[in-house]
Scaffold this active site. Structure first.
Site, mmCIF file in Angstrom:
data_model
loop_
_atom_site.group_PDB
_atom_site.id
_atom_site.type_symbol
_atom_site.label_atom_id
_atom_site.label_comp_id
_atom_site.label_asym_id
_atom_site.label_seq_id
_atom_site.Cartn_x
_atom_site.Cartn_y
_atom_site.Cartn_z
ATOM 1 N N GLY A 126 0.826 -1.219 0.000
ATOM 2 C CA GLY A 126 0.000 0.000 0.000
ATOM 3 C C GLY A 126 0.854 1.260 0.000
ATOM 4 N N LYS A 157 -6.586 11.564 5.480
ATOM 5 C CA LYS A 157 -8.012 11.861 5.270
ATOM 6 C C LYS A 157 -8.861 11.370 6.435
ATOM 7 C CE LYS A 157 -6.344 13.728 2.507
ATOM 8 N NZ LYS A 157 -4.984 13.850 1.929
ATOM 9 N N ARG A 175 8.338 16.437 -1.093
ATOM 10 C CA ARG A 175 8.814 15.051 -1.147
ATOM 11 C C ARG A 175 9.737 14.905 -2.340
ATOM 12 N NH1 ARG A 175 6.318 11.393 2.162
ATOM 13 N NH2 ARG A 175 6.666 9.646 0.748
ATOM 14 N N HIS A 222 -31.542 17.537 -7.516
ATOM 15 C CA HIS A 222 -31.697 18.703 -6.656
ATOM 16 C C HIS A 222 -32.105 18.254 -5.267
ATOM 17 C CE1 HIS A 222 -32.555 22.785 -5.425
ATOM 18 N NE2 HIS A 222 -33.697 22.357 -4.905
#
Ligand code: FAD
Ligand code: NAD
Length: 474
Positions: free
Chosen positions: A44, A56, A278, A450
């Site tokens: 990962g 996040k 980075r 909507h």
């Protein structure tokens, strides 16, 4: 071969199991190639273990806690007691679930997984050193290879990361106690996302940015909205000041900065987060052995089929330089696998979006008006302020806009910048439009539910055509 070594063979060797590497491995497995993926640390890569996903999670949880405490205008009076240890444990659970998923997905595609550090020996052989002393090594003979070794934080002279006083983003994402005060060096992606999260959790945050403004490249109006909101959250910005060094000051660190004019200032904080960029990790797998020399910025040069200067060797993801984004790495990994399998896949850079998960979020894709002009288009721009979106108002998030850029003559959609709630999601519609060669009328003519934020994208497209209903046409 060293006596006692194991030797295996593979059609495609993938070095690095982050988004670039695992996407390449899974796709190549789907295409029937015999694939070996070598990962030195954790499947990962940066994204799942110490980047996109953990950040996040922290951003969402801190946003939730802050929202609960600031909903008086909606008639809600509540206090949020944040247990950072519990929050980090929740985040770690998500990481484990996703990284375990990567292993299972690779195995399901027939990918052979090896844990260890791979180095090229020559154009057809790599050696994999297994982790830990006395764990041995093995040789892998390969026909083609994908280098997906990622990136690492740029070190700032004078700020050696010790995980205690001086933190990098990985340390900051695993803190088990909230620092009373935090000095963030660098107002880029990481600096802005994490300073927002820590300010929402209640830390006293100062951001030191060397340039005149934070989030360079996102446009003054977008940046100003995000910076103003961050200031509302209590974040103090020291712009145009470069961090020079630090010293212990009682229980705190004192960070010294210098302005362009040579003036020095200092700020004290319990912890210092260094986020000054980075750099590609192109030195982990002995690229010289296959004849690849990284360019001046340390990245590996590739063409639009992810091919490097070395025959049969591809490179994908952060190790190929900017943009260092997980979704770019996924796409490059997919293309590398398809090209390695003999398919005519190519990269298309026109529609690679980017998003900053600040409050509000910023999402961009394609060209802005200046970029469109520079490419020879006669751009038309349509805009919808979030303050005119019913849905944004019901979310209590009325700051921002959707701005869409198209070619005036043909109506072809060229790009967009969105500032507002869920801009990272909304930008996908414009990415699809660019990818498909859609026109303004295709977006404006699509019936959107909507009340949703996505209506603002359609309204901005209509605005560019002079047919908007909820905002004055230009
Ligand atoms: P990496 O994910 O870095 O993976 C490279 C892998 O290669 C590593 O697992 C490493 O151990 C392994 N490796 C290296 N050398 C060897 C070797 N010789 N042998 C075997 N294995 C090796 N991007 C986004 O798009 N959205 C975001 O919201 C986002 N948030 C971020 C937040 C933070 C705090 C950080 C730090 C980054 C974030 N990024 C984000 C960037 C994203 O994480 C990277 O763009 C992405 O991980 C790049 O994928 P990659 O496969 O190129 O490299
Ligand atoms: P960045 O390049 O986004 O920002 C670094 C900032 O540090 C710049 O604004 C620079 O001017 C500033 N700086 C450099 N030296 C300084 C000094 N001495 N004093 C003060 N300021 C200084 O880098 P980052 O925030 O570290 O993020 C690294 C990369 O990770 C990003 O480029 C991006 O590719 C990736 N990332 C992406 C996301 C996302 O997609 N939402 C989120 C986080 C990280």
């Amino acid at each position: 071969m060293v006596v006692g070594d194991i030797s295996t063979g593979t059609e495609l060797l993938v070095i690095g199991g982050g988004p670039g590497g695992y996407a390449a491995a899974i796709r190549a497995g789907q295409l029937g190639l015999d694939v070996t993926l070598v990962e030195a640390d954790a499947y990962g890569g940066t994204c799942l273990n110490e980047g996109c996903i953990p950040s996040k999670a922290l951003i969402h949880a801190s946003g939730l806690a802050h929202a609960v405490e600031h909903a008086e205008s909606m008639g809600i009076h509540a206090r949020a007691d944040v247990d950072l240890r519990g929050l980090v444990a929740w985040k770690d659970g998500i990481v484990d679930r996703l990284t375990g998923g990567v292993e299972r997905l690779c195995e399901a595609s027939g990918v052979n997984l090896i844990e260890g550090r791979a180095e090229f020996v020559d154009g057809n052989t790599a050696r994999v050193a297994h982790g830990g002393e006395g764990q041995g090594s093995e040789s892998v003979e390969f026909e083609r290879a994908v280098v997906a070794t990622g990136s690492r934080p740029v070190e700032l002279p004078g700020f050696e990361v010790d995980g205690e006083r001086i933190l990098d983003s990985s340390d900051a994402l695993s803190l088990e106690a909230l620092p009373e005060s935090l000095c963030v060096v660098g107002g880029g992606y990481i600096g802005m996302e994490l300073s927002t999260a820590f300010a929402k959790l209640g830390a006293d945050v100062t951001v030191v940015e060397a340039l005149d403004d934070v989030l360079p490249g996102y446009g003054d109006d977008a940046t100003a909205i995000v910076r103003d909101r961050a200031e509302e959250l209590g974040i103090e910005f020291r712009r145009g000041e470069a961090a020079q060094g630090w010293a212990e000051a009682g229980d705190d660190a004192r960070v010294t900065t210098e302005t362009g004019a040579g003036e020095t200032n200092s700020y004290t904080a319990e912890r210092v987060l260094v986020a000054v960029g980075r750099e590609p990790a192109a030195d982990t797998c002995n690229l010289e052995a296959v004849g690849i020399e990284p360019s001046e910025d340390g990245s590996i040069e590739t063409d639009d089929a992810t091919r490097t200067a070395a025959e049969g060797v591809h490179a994908v993801g952060d190790v190929t330089g900017e943009p260092m984004l997980a979704h770019a790495a996924y796409r490059e990994g997919r293309v590398a696998a398809e090209v390695a399998a003999g398919e005519p896949a190519r990269l298309d850079h026109r529609a690679i979006p980017a998003a900053v998960f600040t409050d509000p979020e910023i999402g961009t894709v394609g060209l802005d008006a200046e970029g469109a002009e520079a490419e020879g288009f006669d751009p038309v721009v349509g805009e919808m302020p979030m303050g005119s979106s019913g849905r944004a108002l019901t979310l209590g998030a009325e700051t921002g806009f959707v701005r869409i850029v198209a070619d005036a003559e043909t109506g072809f959609v060229l790009g967009a910048r969105i500032v507002g709630p869920d801009a990272s999601e909304l930008i996908a519609e414009v990415g699809l439009a660019i990818e498909m060669g859609a026109r303004l009328g295709d977006i404006a003519g699509t019936v959107h539910v909507h009340p949703t934020l996505s209506e603002a994208v359609a309204e901005a497209a209509a605005n560019a055509q002079g047919t908007a209903l909820h905002t004055p046409n230009r």
